[in-house]
Scaffold this motif. Sequence first.
Motif, mmCIF file in Angstrom:
data_model
loop_
_atom_site.group_PDB
_atom_site.id
_atom_site.type_symbol
_atom_site.label_atom_id
_atom_site.label_comp_id
_atom_site.label_asym_id
_atom_site.label_seq_id
_atom_site.Cartn_x
_atom_site.Cartn_y
_atom_site.Cartn_z
ATOM 1 N N TRP A 1 154.549 -3.372 91.394
ATOM 2 C CA TRP A 1 153.950 -2.416 90.469
ATOM 3 C C TRP A 1 154.332 -2.772 89.048
ATOM 4 O O TRP A 1 155.358 -3.391 88.791
ATOM 5 C CB TRP A 1 154.429 -0.994 90.800
ATOM 6 C CG TRP A 1 154.344 -0.694 92.250
ATOM 7 C CD1 TRP A 1 155.378 -0.555 93.123
ATOM 8 C CD2 TRP A 1 153.159 -0.538 93.018
ATOM 9 N NE1 TRP A 1 154.908 -0.308 94.381
ATOM 10 C CE2 TRP A 1 153.550 -0.302 94.357
ATOM 11 C CE3 TRP A 1 151.794 -0.575 92.725
ATOM 12 C CZ2 TRP A 1 152.641 -0.090 95.388
ATOM 13 C CZ3 TRP A 1 150.879 -0.375 93.745
ATOM 14 C CH2 TRP A 1 151.306 -0.139 95.052
ATOM 15 N N VAL B 1 149.493 3.863 95.882
ATOM 16 C CA VAL B 1 149.420 4.370 94.504
ATOM 17 C C VAL B 1 149.306 5.896 94.481
ATOM 18 O O VAL B 1 149.828 6.551 93.565
ATOM 19 C CB VAL B 1 148.230 3.718 93.771
ATOM 20 C CG1 VAL B 1 148.002 4.364 92.413
ATOM 21 C CG2 VAL B 1 148.465 2.224 93.603
ATOM 22 N N PRO C 1 154.534 4.592 92.920
ATOM 23 C CA PRO C 1 153.883 4.286 94.197
ATOM 24 C C PRO C 1 154.910 4.020 95.287
ATOM 25 O O PRO C 1 156.105 3.845 95.029
ATOM 26 C CB PRO C 1 153.066 3.023 93.888
ATOM 27 C CG PRO C 1 152.965 2.978 92.400
ATOM 28 C CD PRO C 1 154.226 3.596 91.888
#
Length: 938
Positions: free
Chosen positions: A46, A583, A592
């Motif tokens: 991420w 997510v 997430p």
Amino acid sequence: MRNFDAERRGFLKASVLAGVSVYLAPLGSPAFAALFEERLLTPLAWNGADGTAKFRIDGLAKATGAKIFARDIRARDMPHWPQQQGHAFVLRTTKADRAYQGFDLSALGDELKPDRVVTAEDIARDGLAFPKFYGEDMLLPRGKTAAYLGHAVAILIYRDFARFRFAKNKLRLREDTIRYGEITGPIARDPWSTFRFVRVGGETPYADDIYSSLKDMPIFPAGYRKHDPVWPEANAKGKLEQAGMDHAAHIGAELDWPPAEWFVHEREYATQSIDTSAFEADNANGWYDAANRALHLVVPAQSPHEVLDSAGEMLAKAAMKIDKLFLHPCSTVGFGSKIRSNFPFYGIVAALYGDGRPVRLANDRYEHFQTSLKRHAFRMRYRIAVDRKSGLLQSFQGTFEANGGGRCNLTPAVLKAAAAEAQSIYYFPKSDLAAVAIASHAIDAGSARGFGGLQSMAATDMAMDAIAAELGLDPIEFRLRNVLQGGMKNAQGAIPTDAMRAGEVLEKARVHPLWMRRAERKKEYEATRPGWRYGVGFGCAQKSFGTGAQSAFARVEIAPDGRIALWHVGTEIGTGMSTSQAVVCARRLGRPADAANFSVTDWTDLPMVSSGDAHALNEADSDRAATNPRWTPLYCSPSDASNSAYYYSHATDAAARLIFEHGLWPAALALWGGGRASRPSLRSEDARWVDGKLSCAGMRPLALAELAKKAHAQGGVTGTVVHVFNRWQWAESEWDIAGQRVRAPIDGLALRYGAGAPAAKKAMMKTPNGFHLLERRAVEYPPAQRNNPIVTRYSAIGTLVEVAVEIASGKVELLAHHSIMECGVPIVPQLVSGQLQGGLAMGIGHALHEYLPLYEDGPGNGSWNFNRYRLPRASDVAVWTQTAEILPPLSANDAPKGIAEVVMIPIVAALVNGIAHATGHRFSELPVTPEKIRGVLA
């Protein structure tokens, strides 16, 4: 060969089906990764604190060719299987108009003879048959006529690959392998499904209906005569269905003898059969371990639960002793063709007769064309009335004939969707939509992407352009006069749940340069490029997402260090669902998921049960069943119907929300000092995650790790398992959590508490994974009558295309296209873009290129491959001149919408309308090929 200890290896027992214990370890899950001692998916990655995805969970594997599909798995990849891989292929008929009389393998000689041949007589003796859903004659018995082209007659099994490969090549396309007897003609059967939606609205679009499917009922035939439906007698004062037929008769009479001020558009439209061309051809690899009475199966499936349930049904009466079924589902690509596919059950049969060896049954592309589920071919006759002066639509009579092929499969559902969605983005005061799905000897058709709406809505939007031309109106202006707006009713009499935004799409399209300059551009282009005609076309559609009976499981846990784990019932089918669901956790938990598991079927922590057909359940039966706190109308939905963005996300969000409200929020209050009583002004709904930290009303921002540690120490909720159900509205239920009565849009719940929970609380965590299974105190399911509308949730898209048509060849060149879409709040915008681009390419193929003959000269004869089947290429889809825009959500709290199917529909009509603008001829039969265009321009 050592015995395989399922419990020691970490496999999870999912359930017991027909006396068979079912275990599941999806390839890529921790349970299966333990077998390989490596992860098959890349770690989740991420972008810092903002929680956006750097790339798809399977992104690196896809880009490097390392992604694992079921087709890649061999016996040597399964540590507990025998290492020698067996192979099998299926013999199939290529004629369905004469009796089958056996087969002749003499062409193989002694060297290539199969080690085992399985026929209808073998499986009948051993108590094996298709699960009921798939019909009869899994293998065709001698003396019977095939129900369809490509009907299986035998499975040939080999112990080694070389002989298998040579034998398969030797028999390919030989016409003397299958023996036939007397000519009988194709089998004549009643239709797979027939029904009718009739609606007569009130004086205004917002008034109560006089008659509709929601208010009254859909209409079904009283029976069949010579395989044609016999509709109930029309009687205004009779039963509901008779009153509906009386209204239908009046609609028909009015179209036969219309008022002078009406124009009636009357035309037949036709769409073709196509192959979904899934990247992964159908396959299965199985091993029957007779010594341990266990069956192991690796399959690609869009719904592992359906495979599990149906396999249990199939094995219930088998002569082979099977106590355990181990299923390894994989991520796949199917576009609907791997929902309710019958192929896994041929894989089971091959494994059962493998004489102790694993057997791989994998279609090559010729076989896949011959057997995979196809998109339904449709023939439609439309009569649409419009007032010449006002340009307002008055009534719509449509008849729909879908060719369901040789087995029913999901044809009834596809047919309903086609008729229910035929009105597209438009409001009709009156409509009579009658639909029939014929049984034929074509290859089975199923839930291909578009699911009926592609066929009917594309035809409707072609009709809109034709009507606008007759009235002398700008086609988009005509659409705007008739667009379905909020509060208006659809063709079943239901008011759509969501805000209707097709009007905004139309407004944007109307001022786009492609549309505004089309006349000027046509003159310029044709003047500078002799031999070519130029045109601009537009199409718009809104399609439902979901089926009216959607359900899902999700499990979310947060560790003391703040790491988040997700388990989900959904299957990754190439849409990026695995990434988007990870997510979704960020909305409630600040980031997430760090670990995510999909295709999960072990839900023993929340043992829900279902009964009956969720689409046909009546209110009384539902109310009785709901007294069982573990009952739900539908256990689990497959990955289909564009359902992940909204329905799957709801389950993930509901699970994460409960952790936040009953774990992290109480921890935050404690860290801010004094708990809830001393901070009455602080409300959880006002809290926000900013840069990965929780803040509220000016209080000190708290990192997730700090919150998680405190939540565990306090014994708060740190893990949840939820089940959700939707019938165009979420089921809601009440629960006692930490002394509070809580109402939530779920119908099943189990909780895990942190280490600091008191002993009494910990004692309630008795499920296999240490959860407290809660008893719901009350439940409210949406009324069963909500099944009647068929659809109430929509997403909309409009597409403009710029085309050039070469007069001499009939070639269509797509110069550019622009799409305008509304999809709520996108979860991962890049995935939305990918869905749009892929859908546009499939729509282009459907409109201009792809075609399969239905019968003897089609793929059922085994000779079709991509050398004959024309898929769109990069040069066909305007790769570098395609653009798109997404309407901003109406609010930050808008739900995400499913768009996987709707994105491919408008471009079909847009292309046909653009060709009409270029050539002056309106085509109504797809695909629009160069040969057809040359016939018009000659």
